[in-house]
Design a protein around this motif. Structure first.
Motif, PDB file in Angstrom:
ATOM      1  N   VAL A  32      -3.653   5.182  18.247  1.00 15.14           N
ATOM      2  CA  VAL A  32      -4.045   4.266  17.169  1.00 15.14           C
ATOM      3  C   VAL A  32      -2.978   4.256  16.076  1.00 15.14           C
ATOM      4  O   VAL A  32      -2.533   3.189  15.634  1.00 15.14           O
ATOM      5  N   LEU A  33      -2.543   5.431  15.630  1.00 21.11           N
ATOM      6  CA  LEU A  33      -1.533   5.508  14.575  1.00 21.11           C
ATOM      7  C   LEU A  33      -0.233   4.827  15.010  1.00 21.11           C
ATOM      8  O   LEU A  33       0.363   4.056  14.248  1.00 21.11           O
ATOM      9  N   GLN A  34       0.199   5.082  16.227  1.00 24.21           N
ATOM     10  CA  GLN A  34       1.437   4.462  16.703  1.00 24.21           C
ATOM     11  C   GLN A  34       1.316   2.941  16.783  1.00 24.21           C
ATOM     12  O   GLN A  34       2.239   2.218  16.401  1.00 24.21           O
ATOM     13  N   ALA A  35       0.181   2.444  17.255  1.00 25.35           N
ATOM     14  CA  ALA A  35      -0.007   0.994  17.373  1.00 25.35           C
ATOM     15  C   ALA A  35      -0.019   0.327  16.004  1.00 25.35           C
ATOM     16  O   ALA A  35       0.595  -0.728  15.808  1.00 25.35           O
ATOM     17  N   VAL A  36      -0.698   0.951  15.041  1.00 27.49           N
ATOM     18  CA  VAL A  36      -0.739   0.376  13.693  1.00 27.49           C
ATOM     19  C   VAL A  36       0.647   0.449  13.061  1.00 27.49           C
ATOM     20  O   VAL A  36       1.090  -0.494  12.388  1.00 27.49           O
ATOM     21  N   TRP A  37       1.373   1.536  13.258  1.00 29.55           N
ATOM     22  CA  TRP A  37       2.730   1.679  12.714  1.00 29.55           C
ATOM     23  C   TRP A  37       3.639   0.591  13.277  1.00 29.55           C
ATOM     24  O   TRP A  37       4.423  -0.020  12.545  1.00 29.55           O
ATOM     25  N   ARG A  38       3.513   0.317  14.579  1.00 24.10           N
ATOM     26  CA  ARG A  38       4.330  -0.743  15.199  1.00 24.10           C
ATOM     27  C   ARG A  38       3.987  -2.120  14.641  1.00 24.10           C
ATOM     28  O   ARG A  38       4.802  -3.046  14.735  1.00 24.10           O
ATOM     29  N   GLY A  39       2.801  -2.273  14.058  1.00 25.71           N
ATOM     30  CA  GLY A  39       2.403  -3.542  13.461  1.00 25.71           C
ATOM     31  C   GLY A  39       3.184  -3.878  12.210  1.00 25.71           C
ATOM     32  O   GLY A  39       3.103  -4.995  11.704  1.00 25.71           O
ATOM     33  N   ARG A  40       3.920  -2.912  11.663  1.00 21.72           N
ATOM     34  CA  ARG A  40       4.798  -3.109  10.500  1.00 21.72           C
ATOM     35  C   ARG A  40       4.076  -3.758   9.313  1.00 21.72           C
ATOM     36  O   ARG A  40       4.592  -4.675   8.682  1.00 21.72           O
ATOM     37  N   GLY A  41       2.869  -3.286   9.042  1.00 27.60           N
ATOM     38  CA  GLY A  41       2.130  -3.772   7.889  1.00 27.60           C
ATOM     39  C   GLY A  41       1.308  -5.018   8.150  1.00 27.60           C
ATOM     40  O   GLY A  41       0.545  -5.455   7.295  1.00 27.60           O
ATOM     41  N   MET A  42       1.460  -5.613   9.319  1.00 24.25           N
ATOM     42  CA  MET A  42       0.678  -6.792   9.699  1.00 24.25           C
ATOM     43  C   MET A  42      -0.602  -6.325  10.401  1.00 24.25           C
ATOM     44  O   MET A  42      -0.636  -5.238  10.970  1.00 24.25           O
ATOM     45  N   PRO A  43      -1.648  -7.136  10.376  1.00 22.99           N
ATOM     46  CA  PRO A  43      -2.889  -6.747  11.039  1.00 22.99           C
ATOM     47  C   PRO A  43      -2.699  -6.525  12.541  1.00 22.99           C
ATOM     48  O   PRO A  43      -2.004  -7.291  13.205  1.00 22.99           O
ATOM     49  N   LEU A  82      -4.215  11.929   7.178  1.00 25.58           N
ATOM     50  CA  LEU A  82      -3.130  11.259   6.460  1.00 25.58           C
ATOM     51  C   LEU A  82      -3.282  11.305   4.945  1.00 25.58           C
ATOM     52  O   LEU A  82      -2.383  10.883   4.224  1.00 25.58           O
ATOM     53  N   GLU A  83      -4.393  11.844   4.458  1.00 25.23           N
ATOM     54  CA  GLU A  83      -4.618  11.929   3.010  1.00 25.23           C
ATOM     55  C   GLU A  83      -3.467  12.674   2.342  1.00 25.23           C
ATOM     56  O   GLU A  83      -3.072  13.751   2.767  1.00 25.23           O
ATOM     57  N   GLY A  84      -2.913  12.067   1.319  1.00 25.68           N
ATOM     58  CA  GLY A  84      -1.817  12.679   0.581  1.00 25.68           C
ATOM     59  C   GLY A  84      -0.447  12.492   1.202  1.00 25.68           C
ATOM     60  O   GLY A  84       0.558  12.913   0.641  1.00 25.68           O
ATOM     61  N   SER A  85      -0.379  11.841   2.357  1.00 19.97           N
ATOM     62  CA  SER A  85       0.906  11.657   3.037  1.00 19.97           C
ATOM     63  C   SER A  85       1.648  10.415   2.566  1.00 19.97           C
ATOM     64  O   SER A  85       2.820  10.245   2.875  1.00 19.97           O
ATOM     65  N   GLY A  86       0.948   9.531   1.834  1.00 19.55           N
ATOM     66  CA  GLY A  86       1.552   8.271   1.422  1.00 19.55           C
ATOM     67  C   GLY A  86       1.351   7.173   2.449  1.00 19.55           C
ATOM     68  O   GLY A  86       1.803   6.056   2.263  1.00 19.55           O
ATOM     69  N   VAL A  87       0.670   7.489   3.541  1.00 18.85           N
ATOM     70  CA  VAL A  87       0.413   6.529   4.608  1.00 18.85           C
ATOM     71  C   VAL A  87      -1.082   6.467   4.847  1.00 18.85           C
ATOM     72  O   VAL A  87      -1.760   7.495   4.847  1.00 18.85           O
ATOM     73  N   SER A  88      -1.599   5.275   5.049  1.00 19.70           N
ATOM     74  CA  SER A  88      -3.007   5.127   5.411  1.00 19.70           C
ATOM     75  C   SER A  88      -3.168   3.907   6.306  1.00 19.70           C
ATOM     76  O   SER A  88      -2.274   3.069   6.413  1.00 19.70           O
ATOM     77  N   ILE A  89      -4.309   3.844   6.944  1.00 17.43           N
ATOM     78  CA  ILE A  89      -4.663   2.685   7.763  1.00 17.43           C
ATOM     79  C   ILE A  89      -5.824   2.014   7.062  1.00 17.43           C
ATOM     80  O   ILE A  89      -6.838   2.661   6.780  1.00 17.43           O
ATOM     81  N   TYR A  98      -6.656  -3.879  11.629  1.00 15.63           N
ATOM     82  CA  TYR A  98      -6.240  -2.818  10.717  1.00 15.63           C
ATOM     83  C   TYR A  98      -4.735  -2.897  10.542  1.00 15.63           C
ATOM     84  O   TYR A  98      -4.010  -3.362  11.416  1.00 15.63           O
ATOM     85  N   ARG A  99      -4.278  -2.424   9.365  1.00 24.30           N
ATOM     86  CA  ARG A  99      -2.842  -2.464   9.105  1.00 24.30           C
ATOM     87  C   ARG A  99      -2.409  -1.168   8.439  1.00 24.30           C
ATOM     88  O   ARG A  99      -3.207  -0.442   7.852  1.00 24.30           O
ATOM     89  N   LEU A 100      -1.129  -0.918   8.503  1.00 27.75           N
ATOM     90  CA  LEU A 100      -0.518   0.235   7.869  1.00 27.75           C
ATOM     91  C   LEU A 100      -0.342  -0.050   6.382  1.00 27.75           C
ATOM     92  O   LEU A 100       0.077  -1.140   5.997  1.00 27.75           O
ATOM     93  N   ALA A 101      -0.681   0.922   5.564  1.00 24.64           N
ATOM     94  CA  ALA A 101      -0.455   0.816   4.122  1.00 24.64           C
ATOM     95  C   ALA A 101       0.352   2.036   3.688  1.00 24.64           C
ATOM     96  O   ALA A 101       0.023   3.170   4.043  1.00 24.64           O
ATOM     97  N   ILE A 102       1.413   1.796   2.961  1.00 21.51           N
ATOM     98  CA  ILE A 102       2.251   2.869   2.441  1.00 21.51           C
ATOM     99  C   ILE A 102       2.181   2.812   0.933  1.00 21.51           C
ATOM    100  O   ILE A 102       2.409   1.762   0.328  1.00 21.51           O
ATOM    101  N   THR A 103       1.822   3.946   0.322  1.00 20.91           N
ATOM    102  CA  THR A 103       1.752   4.009  -1.126  1.00 20.91           C
ATOM    103  C   THR A 103       2.954   4.763  -1.660  1.00 20.91           C
ATOM    104  O   THR A 103       3.434   5.702  -1.039  1.00 20.91           O
TER     105      THR A 103
END
Length: 106
Positions: A32-43, A82-89, A98-103
């Protein structure tokens, strides 16, 4: 430090491989994480996530209901890891997936 997969800006978060290794993310959660990461912020639609989750299953995975349950459980575990990592789904919107969110911590 890594590059934001959607806007290419330099951000201070672990790279995908480091996140997976440091949090020992395996199996369906890793897929799941890899698939969302490959989405590059897109749904990324649930069907794409299901394909990633059950890519090695010769039967294509369990029933759709069980796939949704497994996806929701995986997203819950990833939220904790992923809490505190700067990355969330995050949910991208009604029926969009779902999309990748980077804070940046700002």
């Amino acid at each position: 430090m890594t590059v934001c997969p959607c806007c290419k800006a330099a951000v201070t978060v672990e790279a995908l491989d480091n996140l997976i290794t440091s949090h020992e993310i395996r199996g369906l959660d890793r897929a799941v994480l890899q698939a969302v990461w490959r989405g590059r912020g897109m749904p990324v639609t649930p069907n794409v996530l299901f394909d990633a989750m059950y890519a090695d299953d010769p039967d294509g995975g369990p029933s759709p209901t069980r796939m949704y349950i497994a996806l929701k459980k995986s997203l819950s575990r990833l939220e904790v890891w992923l809490e505190g990592s700067g990355v969330s789904i995050v949910e991208a919107g009604f029926r969009q997936g779902y999309r990748l969110a980077i804070t940046t911590g700002e």
